[in-house]
Scaffold this active site. Structure first.
Site, PDB file in Angstrom:
ATOM      1  N   GLY A   1       0.835  -1.194   0.000  1.00 49.07           N
ATOM      2  CA  GLY A   1       0.000   0.000   0.000  1.00 49.07           C
ATOM      3  C   GLY A   1       0.867   1.240   0.000  1.00 49.07           C
ATOM      4  O   GLY A   1       2.013   1.212  -0.462  1.00 49.07           O
ATOM      5  N   CYS A   2       0.354   2.306   0.537  1.00 47.25           N
ATOM      6  CA  CYS A   2       1.058   3.585   0.558  1.00 47.25           C
ATOM      7  C   CYS A   2       2.465   3.437   1.111  1.00 47.25           C
ATOM      8  O   CYS A   2       2.649   2.987   2.242  1.00 47.25           O
ATOM      9  CB  CYS A   2       0.279   4.579   1.407  1.00 47.25           C
ATOM     10  SG  CYS A   2       1.128   6.149   1.607  1.00 47.25           S
ATOM     11  N   PHE A   3       3.451   3.831   0.326  1.00 44.30           N
ATOM     12  CA  PHE A   3       4.827   3.661   0.786  1.00 44.30           C
ATOM     13  C   PHE A   3       5.168   4.546   1.964  1.00 44.30           C
ATOM     14  O   PHE A   3       6.088   4.240   2.720  1.00 44.30           O
ATOM     15  CB  PHE A   3       5.852   3.792  -0.333  1.00 44.30           C
ATOM     16  CG  PHE A   3       5.737   4.968  -1.268  1.00 44.30           C
ATOM     17  CD1 PHE A   3       5.217   6.191  -0.896  1.00 44.30           C
ATOM     18  CD2 PHE A   3       6.189   4.829  -2.569  1.00 44.30           C
ATOM     19  CE1 PHE A   3       5.144   7.259  -1.778  1.00 44.30           C
ATOM     20  CE2 PHE A   3       6.133   5.886  -3.470  1.00 44.30           C
ATOM     21  CZ  PHE A   3       5.607   7.109  -3.063  1.00 44.30           C
ATOM     22  N   TRP A   4       4.461   5.649   2.166  1.00 46.20           N
ATOM     23  CA  TRP A   4       4.719   6.466   3.352  1.00 46.20           C
ATOM     24  C   TRP A   4       4.583   5.629   4.619  1.00 46.20           C
ATOM     25  O   TRP A   4       5.361   5.761   5.549  1.00 46.20           O
ATOM     26  CB  TRP A   4       3.711   7.609   3.459  1.00 46.20           C
ATOM     27  CG  TRP A   4       3.776   8.675   2.437  1.00 46.20           C
ATOM     28  CD1 TRP A   4       4.782   8.931   1.541  1.00 46.20           C
ATOM     29  CD2 TRP A   4       2.774   9.658   2.204  1.00 46.20           C
ATOM     30  NE1 TRP A   4       4.452  10.016   0.772  1.00 46.20           N
ATOM     31  CE2 TRP A   4       3.227  10.485   1.157  1.00 46.20           C
ATOM     32  CE3 TRP A   4       1.537   9.922   2.783  1.00 46.20           C
ATOM     33  CZ2 TRP A   4       2.494  11.565   0.675  1.00 46.20           C
ATOM     34  CZ3 TRP A   4       0.793  10.984   2.306  1.00 46.20           C
ATOM     35  CH2 TRP A   4       1.277  11.797   1.271  1.00 46.20           C
ATOM     36  N   CYS A   5       3.561   4.772   4.635  1.00 43.90           N
ATOM     37  CA  CYS A   5       3.270   3.979   5.829  1.00 43.90           C
ATOM     38  C   CYS A   5       4.161   2.745   5.960  1.00 43.90           C
ATOM     39  O   CYS A   5       4.157   2.092   7.000  1.00 43.90           O
ATOM     40  CB  CYS A   5       1.805   3.550   5.824  1.00 43.90           C
ATOM     41  SG  CYS A   5       0.654   4.940   5.952  1.00 43.90           S
TER      42      CYS A   5
END
Length: 176
Positions: free
Chosen positions: A14-18
């Site tokens: 999913g979101c690479f930030w997380c």
């Protein structure tokens, strides 16, 4: 620590930030880079990947010292950041650019990832089948600078996003 001992691991969840912070805070981790992999174009941009036309997925590339932190340990952290039963994205992020994938760099990583997936399935922690793909590593392209270490540069937005997407609650409910 010798640079010759270092290995790389690539995970999409999913979101690479997380996906950066859970790995970035572990001993033996040299770097965690947000980026794109698994697609058919060279050096894609964020906008291109989000358009779902490049075949890439958001991912993190982890450089680590396996004498301090093993690949097996990285895989265990990976499972605890994702919903391995959702092949269509992760949490609020939908589409193939957010699909969960473990990209293995060599046969040893493949075997560890497959065995770990099998163990997770046998644990019956999830009612649905484990659908996370395990695929050979492909070229990895670092994301734009503003995406790197997002949790450090934009902690309030990162926290709101992680909570608002449903990721934080899912992890808490499933793994704590």
């Amino acid at each position: 620590m010798s640079k010759t001992n270092l290995e790389k691991a690539v995970f999409a969840g999913g979101c690479f930030w997380c996906m950066v912070k859970p790995f970035d805070t572990q001993p033996g981790i040299i770097s965690v880079v947000a980026g794109y992999t698994g697609g058919h174009t060279v050096n894609p941009t964020y906008e291109e990947v989000c358009s779902e036309t490049t075949g890439h997925t958001e991912a993190v590339e982890i450089t680590f010292d396996p004498t301090i932190f093993s690949y097996q340990d990285l895989v265990e952290i990976y499972w605890q950041q994702t919903d391995p039963t959702d092949a269509s994205g992760q949490f609020a992020d939908r589409g193939s650019s957010y699909r969960p994938v473990i990209f293995y760099a060599n046969e040893e990583q493949r075997v560890i990832a497959e065995k770990s997936k099998e163990t997770l399935a046998e644990s019956r922690r999830f009612k649905q089948p484990i659908v996370t793909e395990i695929l050979p590593a492909m070229p990895f392209y670092p994301a734009e600078k503003y995406h790197q270490e997002y949790y450090k540069k934009n902690p309030l937005h990162y926290s709101r996003y992680r909570n608002g997407s449903g990721r934080a609650a899912f992890i808490e409910q499933t793994w704590k």
